[in-house]
Write an enzyme that holds these catalytic residues in place. Sequence first.
Site, PDB file in Angstrom:
ATOM      1  N   GLU A  36      -2.843  -0.635  -6.985  1.00  0.00           N
ATOM      2  CA  GLU A  36      -1.552   0.067  -6.899  1.00  0.00           C
ATOM      3  C   GLU A  36      -0.720  -0.224  -8.148  1.00  0.00           C
ATOM      4  OE1 GLU A  36      -0.975  -0.557  -2.090  1.00  0.00           O
ATOM      5  OE2 GLU A  36      -0.229  -2.072  -3.444  1.00  0.00           O
ATOM      6  N   ASP A  77       9.249  -3.959  -5.461  1.00  0.00           N
ATOM      7  CA  ASP A  77       8.653  -2.973  -6.370  1.00  0.00           C
ATOM      8  C   ASP A  77       9.544  -2.702  -7.585  1.00  0.00           C
ATOM      9  OD1 ASP A  77       6.721  -2.739  -4.321  1.00  0.00           O
ATOM     10  OD2 ASP A  77       7.772  -1.054  -3.400  1.00  0.00           O
TER      11      ASP A  77
HETATM   12  C1  6LW Z   1       4.345   0.082  -2.566  1.00  0.00           C
HETATM   13  C2  6LW Z   1       2.996  -0.442  -2.868  1.00  0.00           C
HETATM   14  C3  6LW Z   1       2.853  -1.474  -1.860  1.00  0.00           C
HETATM   15  O1  6LW Z   1       4.451   1.420  -2.852  1.00  0.00           O
HETATM   16  O2  6LW Z   1       3.808  -1.381  -0.898  1.00  0.00           O
HETATM   17  O3  6LW Z   1       1.390  -2.794  -0.763  1.00  0.00           O
HETATM   18  C4  6LW Z   1       4.448  -0.179  -1.094  1.00  0.00           C
HETATM   19  N1  6LW Z   1       1.892  -2.276  -1.827  1.00  0.00           N
HETATM   20  O4  6LW Z   1       2.867  -0.909  -4.171  1.00  0.00           O
HETATM   21  C5  6LW Z   1       5.857  -0.249  -0.590  1.00  0.00           C
HETATM   22  O5  6LW Z   1       6.559  -1.305  -1.213  1.00  0.00           O
END
Ligand code: 6LW
Length: 522
Positions: free
Chosen positions: A176, A14
């Site tokens: 996301e 991330d």
């Molecule tokens: C993060 C999100 C994700 O906040 O995993 O699946 C989470 N996507 O973007 C943790 O890395």
Amino acid sequence: MIYENPILRGFNPDPSICRVGKDYYLVTSSFEYFPGIPVYHSTDLVNWLQIGNCIERPEQLPYGQAAAGQGVWAPTIRHHEGRFYVTATFCGLGNVIVRSEDPTDGWSDPVRVEMDGIDPSLLFEGGKAYYCTNQRDEDDREAISMAEIDVDTGSLLSPVRVIWHGMSSLRPQYLEAPHLYHKDGWYYLLAAEGGTKENHMITAARSRSLFGPYEDCESPLLTNRHIRDGEVACTGHGDLVEDERGQWWAVYLATRPDKGWYSHLGRETFLTPVRWLDDWPAMGDGRGHLRCEGPLWAPQAVGSDWQADLSCRQPQWLNVREPVRERYLFWGDRLHLIPSREKLSDPLGRPTFLCLRQADLSCETEVEFRFEPQADGSEAGLAIYLSDSGHYVFCLRREAGRKFIEVRRQGGQFTPVRLKAEEGKVRMKIEASGKAYRLSFAFEGQAFREAATVPSLSLADAGRAFTGTLIGIFAQCDTAKERDAEFLSFRMTEKNPETGPGVFHKTVLAGNSEQASACRIG
Ligand code: 6LW
């Protein structure tokens, strides 16, 4: 110039990046590990040094509740009028913002932001600040939502409005990681879709006005979802930065898979140059690669050599959850670990365990220590750790009044190994190469001998598959009081197979004394 991905090797998912003049700052997710949110610095985008952590006081966040794979998710870093702002999600608590005028000199306490959703992000624009997350819309559809915010208090200054529903052909699929940018009269919204595993993508939309309407970019900007058994998988979750020469780049997460899409190192940070075509960003051929070419201005160093300075705590060290401070005594050039009854295998435990992100697929960790356990069940040594339910211990252990070298695995199939121990100091070594670890030890005056060769930890050990392997030193016991384990040295050396041993350069872990905030944490 050619460079190699990942630019941050080992567990660094991330990524988010910002630039201040000629300096670049990057943060990644840290989950249940403390201190939280590592801050890396670079002047050339390919050589990074960790300069601190945003969360370095246990009171800043409730680590006690952070189970494996929870805790701090997906930070975003931005700089505005002399201040850095980092916003992130803390699972179970919500979204928070911390700020700092100098990231080598500590961060504020967090302020809470009363907005749902994960992966928060900030945009400073026309004297105002805007906050966005993946908060759902009123019909519970996945969405990216935004509001004006007072960044210093976390108070929202406008109603929360939905600005995008993701690429129309895909919705809803784990929308996301929103990040907003303003360039040449367009607002660009980058997001991740498809989930962080094999279907991950960076998608985009643009609008002439900040709150929309946003038009979808026709296809994902970057994804490896259609490539099976490639060198790179899971590409997604990106952030853009314009370098000091006007060239744009993206950092994003990806894996170097062992099998399928998963890697025991976890998700790492990659870099790609970005071009602008018809007022849309374009990322190379739209796929993540290990070997890339881009208009860099400094060669990339590979490999690293990190020798712990045991006189104080350095910012690279991690604990699982907040440390019980009294159990870590940095005395002179020795580190004394007080064994804890809280174990590496306790789901919400705070074991006596100090670890580093495994530096690369090939790397070597060596320690020297002395431990005179008084009670059965007491042990100290090295751990290869992915979660409370998936790890190896390689230790000196007392059992039935005698001392042994022991290798065992938490979770998964493995027949424990027990070998006779001698008196005195012991050196232990973990040689990681690809998917295996060779564990060896040497008592004083003796040569190293192998205790076991073990396979890397797997998805089944990983809990939520969000984190990556750490290697570190621990001490634990079953009694109320046990003698401390005295560590005399700790060294992790990243070996780059292409350059061979002896060619060490700076990457993630390099630099001991240069760390301005070295002794403040804990
Ligand atoms: C993060 C999100 C994700 O906040 O995993 O699946 C989470 N996507 O973007 C943790 O890395």
